[in-house]
Design an enzyme around this catalytic site. Structure first.
Site: not given
Ligand SMILES: Nc1nc2c(CCNCC3CCCCC3)c3[nH]c(NCCc4ccccc4)nc3cc2c(=O)[nH]1
Length: 376
Positions: A97-101, A151, A193, A270, A308, A310, A313, A339
């Site tokens: 991610d670009s870091g703005g957030f 952004d 946006q 994500d 599940c 996994c 589990c 899990h």
């Protein structure tokens, strides 16, 4: 309206009953099947997971972050040591991610201007200026396979005029990002946006698509808005986005949000939820979320989720996971994260299967029926 710039994404199949589609996204570090969930790795690690664990839960692509790695250990150091893949021993695709957030949600003081964002490090209080150009240079130095435009993500409470002016700056920043980007083979995604306003969303979408990127993300969501608002933006934007480019919704989300977004035709997601909730004992199961520290599980010798497959589990009891959590054991974070990520990635696998067999609308109906959300 221009669509895709590079030819690395292809739609393999569309479920005729809805917007859901099966895709393939080729990157220098491997091919990704979409729809896909991307585990978040803030400080060049998906917390409590080794790369071997990530492969074992069938992770295909992970996220890292410009803001965090710029501040510590520094992108030039990572570059000098061979780049992020080598540094963290992850040979699969990485998206940064670009870091703005993060500047808005983590930095202490911050001041936005046309140039970029002045902020104080949350680590040592030092002052920095993150600009579109610097964000691209950091992401190029890290060597991610997919990078994001710099952004501004307006707060959910921002008014119409602020959101309108903000999206115009985000468009100007997007042009600067594309100008600054020069690393061959690395894909650059634009970010749309426009807050919760459908007219502003359409304007941002048209401006960002006109610049032309390898993929397009919906930003500005999952910032505290009502679910109906979030779903409304998904519904209005999906049909306007280029059909033949990847569609990523940033920061989403809960399992039911993923199902809704795939139904509308989104491909990449994500969220810190599966990893962060795991460390707090909130576990996702086929019957809904459970809180493993609840007394109800004190003597429960059964598996966390009988449905599940996994390793956790198949191997441990709820009583043992509750014990680890209450004892504050490191293994609690490891097993719970393993899990939750397996659950998220297996949900994506099951969705891909449903699309392939043209039964995604039924899958979505059955999924809502199963999530009793018992929060015990
Ligand atoms: N550029 C950009 N990023 C956004 C992000 C960060 C996506 N995750 C990156 C990832 C990189 C590695 C470090 C971690 C972050 C968002 N996350 C959320 N909501 C999360 C809401 C949420 C949900 C559950 C728990 C906490 C917060 N909305 C977002 C909107 C934007 C946006 O407009 N622009």
């Amino acid at each position: 309206m221009r669509g895709r710039v590079s030819g690395t994404f292809s739609v393999i199949h569309r479920d005729a009953s809805c917007g859901a589609r099966l895709g393939s996204l080729k990157t220098p570090h491997g091919e990704i099947e979409t729809p896909i969930f991307m585990p978040v790795g803030t400080n060049a690690t998906v917390k409590a997971m080794t790369p071997e664990d990530l492969w074992a839960v069938h992770a295909q692509i992970i996220l890292a972050n410009t803001y965090h790695l710029y501040l510590r250990p520094g992108h030039r150091l990572v570059e000098s040591l061979g780049g992020l893949h080598r540094f963290m021993n992850w040979s699969g695709p990485i998206l940064t991610d670009s870091g703005g957030f993060q500047v808005f949600s983590l930095g202490e003081l911050r001041k936005i201007s046309e140039e970029g964002v002045k902020f104080q490090s949350h680590l040592d209080g030092s002052y920095h200026v993150l600009t579109p150009e610097l964000s691209i240079k950091i992401q190029e130095a890290l060597g991610a396979d997919i990078i994001m435009c710099f952004d501004e993500c307006p707060a959910a409470t921002a008014d119409y005029d602020y959101v309108s002016r903000s999206l115009e700056m985000t468009t100007r920043w997007a042009k600067r990002c594309k100008e600054a980007h020069s690393r061959e083979g690395q894909q650059l995604f634009g970010i749309i946006q426009g807050g919760m306003h459908h007219d502003l969303r359409a304007r941002s979408l048209n401006e960002i698509c006109a610049i032309g990127f390898d993929g397009y993300a919906l930003g500005g969501l999952s910032v505290g808005e009502e679910k109906e608002q979030m779903y409304g933006v998904m519904e209005s934007c999906a049909p306007l986005m280029p059909q033949d480019a990847p569609r990523y919704i940033m920061g989403i989300g809960a399992p039911e949000d993923l199902v809704e977004a795939v139904w509308h035709g989104f491909d990449m997601f994500d969220c810190v939820m599966p990893t962060r909730n795991a460390r707090n004992g909130m576990l996702f199961t086929s019957q809904g979320r459970i809180n493993i520290k609840a007394k109800a599980y004190e003597e429960d010798g059964g598996p966390l989720d009988p449905a599940c497959g996994c390793h956790v589990c198949r191997t441990y009891s709820r009583a043992y996971l509750r014990h680890l959590y209450r004892a504050g054991e490191i293994l609690a974070s490891q097993l719970n994260t393993y899990h939750n990520l397996y659950y998220y990635l297996d949900l994506m696998r099951r969705m891909r299967g449903a699309i392939r067999e043209n039964r995604f609308t039924e899958f979505r109906r059955d999924f809502y029926g199963s999530q009793t959300d018992n929060h015990v």
